[in-house]
Scaffold this active site. Structure first.
Site: not given
Length: 642
Positions: A423, A613
């Site tokens: 991220d 994710h």
């Protein structure tokens, strides 16, 4: 010339006649001769007569003087002899009295020596009692430490027993949501075995504690100097009375279904103490004088609590550390492998995550022989979170983070490192490689594609509304300040994290959407996320509640600052080996964002994982296998240096 001049002057002043010059010397010579002859003929006779008279007189006067002198000397000798005899007499008379004084003096000396000896014995006894008291206090403190260590070990043992251990390499511990009967029975047997060990150790510990308590009471009864107990020891004692949990917190143990039970539910809360007005004023003064010390103690308690929790979920080779980097206090995880390390790996997390987000990958990297350094980024966890404003947004820029990581590497004595990121952590490692190419040897990222610096600035609003990256719509909400105004308490932070980790309502409605952001009205209705258990989610909420969510959201407000900084970069190509792992179902960072990476990274390796994710948690085995194989292949060819 000098003599002739004087002669001339003399001749000019005195000019006698010729006859006077001839007669005067003769007359003067005769006068002198006649005087000498007369004196020489008369004076000797006078002298001899005077001397004869004096001799006769001296003889006549010295004889009586001698007689008087002899008399005086005799009298003086007689007086001295009398004095000696009188002194001897006095000495003889005083012999009896001096012996009595000596005896008395001897008695006094003996009494004084006996008194000093008694004082020395009393002093030695006091020293022994004082030492005995100190040893009793030290044994008590050691037992307290042993008890805390035992509780931590038991907590770790029991927590690990509730998880299913795999046979994969490296060995992982996880707890699936739907267990097979055999797996459920295996976990149950693990828990029973752990509880049996805990009961045996606790039973052995109690008699030792009772014996030590008896000894300490006996020592306290004979103690002369009472040991001083400070407020910190009183706090520890109070924590022990609360229950067996570490740091005075209630010990929570998960059951087979992931639920938690409170072992101290039946313990009544302590009664509030009545404080007088004078005491309140005194406490207020203490707070005013020592506020910083109180805050420091609370900070240390939070750090210790985090360390204890981290030990439950991480490899025992990992510890939590603190340091100051360019004036900012950072918290980071540090892991040391057995034997000589191969290299050092820095791991960077994103939002909303922490350094413990790499908990599934750290054991694997340690087993491979890598030193692990995983910091809580600026604004997260135990790391400081400068508030913007009044502080500058530059605290959250890529350049600032690169400088901080350079300082951390210097403190650890590391000259070359491997970088890993997820991220925002992935964006950070790319920028560190641009700002500090001499520091980086390898890079691996999960979900985050590389975007080269641009020479023209476009705001986040322009990019989202242009339709190029509609998946960044949630970032507009995060940067606006709306979320931090609505999320204040720890309970609200926990609900927010639950939504971001995939929590949904009973109707299946998500609490988060990449285009619109967090659905604030749905937060209270969300069921618990499947990505982590209650205890781990509570830990994340505790860490985010330290500084609030403002600092973590500043990363979504640093776009313009990063653009200004990166105008000075002359090279936008990353030439070290790079591994990019894309998550095929990631809606926030879809794999399509990585299409242009090959232009700027000549040594790029692409891999994909069929997950969302949070790939580090959802598919840890697949992610670990990809990272392991890539590191084995690349680090053998180009070994990084410590």
């Amino acid at each position: 010339m000098y003599v002739s001049r004087h002669l001339a002057v003399a001749s000019a002043v005195i000019v006698p006649g010729t006859e006077e010059q001839s007669t005067q010397p003769l007359e003067s010579a005769k006068r002198r001769n006649s005087s000498f002859s007369e004196e020489s003929s008369k004076r000797p006779r006078l002298t001899s007569e005077i001397s004869r008279n004096q001799t006769e007189t001296s003889y006549s006067t010295t004889e009586p003087a001698r007689v008087s002198d002899r008399r005086k000397s005799g009298q003086l000798e007689e007086r001295k002899r009398g004095q000696r005899l009188f002194g001897a007499l006095l000495g003889t008379l005083s012999q009896s009295s001096s012996s009595t004084a000596n005896k008395r003096r001897t008695d006094i000396e003996k009494k004084q020596q006996a008194k000093l000896k008694l004082q020395a014995e009393e002093h030695e006894e006091q020293k022994k009692q004082r030492l005995k008291s100190l040893m009793a206090v030290r044994r008590k403190e050691q037992k307290k430490y042993d008890k805390q260590s035992m509780h931590i070990r038991h907590s770790n043992m029991l927590a690990q027993a509730y998880f299913l251990q795999t046979n994969a390499e490296p060995r992982l511990c996880y707890k699936p949501w739907e267990l097979l009967p055999a797996e459920d029975a295996r976990i149950k047997s693990q828990v029973e075995e752990a509880e049996g060990i805990i009961q045996r150790e606790a039973a052995q510990y109690e008699p030792e504690t009772a014996e030590d308590s008896t000894e300490s009471q006996a020592a306290a009864g004979s103690t002369i100097i009472e040991p001083r107990v400070n407020s910190e020891q009183q706090t520890d004692a109070a924590k022990e009375t609360v229950g067996p949990g570490t740091n005075g917190h209630e010990e929570l143990n998960g059951d087979a279904n992931g639920e938690t039970t409170d072992k101290n539910a039946n313990v009544p809360p302590p009664e509030p103490q009545q404080v007088s007005a004078d005491q309140q004023e005194s406490l207020k003064d203490q707070d005013d004088d020592g506020g910083e010390m109180v805050e420091a103690d609370e900070d240390m308690d939070k750090h210790k609590m985090a360390m204890d929790f981290i030990k439950e979920f991480l490899d025992p080779r990992v510890e939590s550390r603190r340091t100051h980097l360019n004036g900012i206090q950072y918290n980071y995880l540090f892991g040391q492998p057995k034997g000589n390390p191969r290299a050092t790996v820095f791991l960077f997390h994103g939002w909303p995550d922490l350094s413990i987000g790499w908990r599934n990958q750290i054991p694997m990297l340690l087993d491979m022989g890598f030193v692990i350094v995983a910091p809580d980024m600026m604004g997260y966890g135990q790391t400081e979170a400068p508030h913007v404003p009044p502080e500058s947004i530059a605290f959250y820029s890529f350049k600032r983070i690169a400088d901080d990581i350079k300082e951390l590497a210097r403190q650890l004595g590391v000259s070359r490192v491997i970088l890993g990121g997820h991220d925002w952590g992935g964006a950070i490692v790319y920028r560190i490689a641009l700002w500090l190419p001499e520091l980086v040897t390898h890079i691996f990222t999960v979900c985050t594609a590389y975007t080269a610096p641009s020479k023209s600035y476009a705001s986040l609003e322009e990019i989202v509304r242009s339709g190029r990256v509609p998946n960044f719509g949630y970032q507009l909400q995060l940067a606006s300040g709306q979320l931090e105004d609505a999320i204040q308490s720890k309970g609200q932070i926990r609900q927010l994290l639950n939504a971001l980790y995939g929590g949904v309502t009973s109707n299946g409605l998500p609490g988060f959407d990449v285009k619109t952001g967090v659905q604030l009205d749905r937060l209270p209705q969300l069921k618990h996320t499947k990505l982590m258990n209650e205890r781990l989610l509570d830990f994340y909420a505790d860490q985010y509640a330290n500084n609030g969510i403002h600092g973590t959201l500043n990363w979504y407000r640093n776009r313009e600052q990063n653009f200004k900084d990166e105008l000075s970069l002359t090279n936008t190509t990353i030439r070290v080996p790079v591994l990019f792992i894309a998550a095929t179902k990631d809606e926030a960072l879809p794999p399509s964002m990585s299409r242009a990476m090959d232009k700027h990274i000549p040594h790029l390796t692409r891999k994909t994982v069929d997950t969302h994710h949070w790939a580090l948690w959802e598919k840890p085995q697949e992610v670990n296998q990809i990272i392991r194989e890539w590191l084995e292949e690349t680090t053998l060819q180009q070994k990084s240096h410590l």
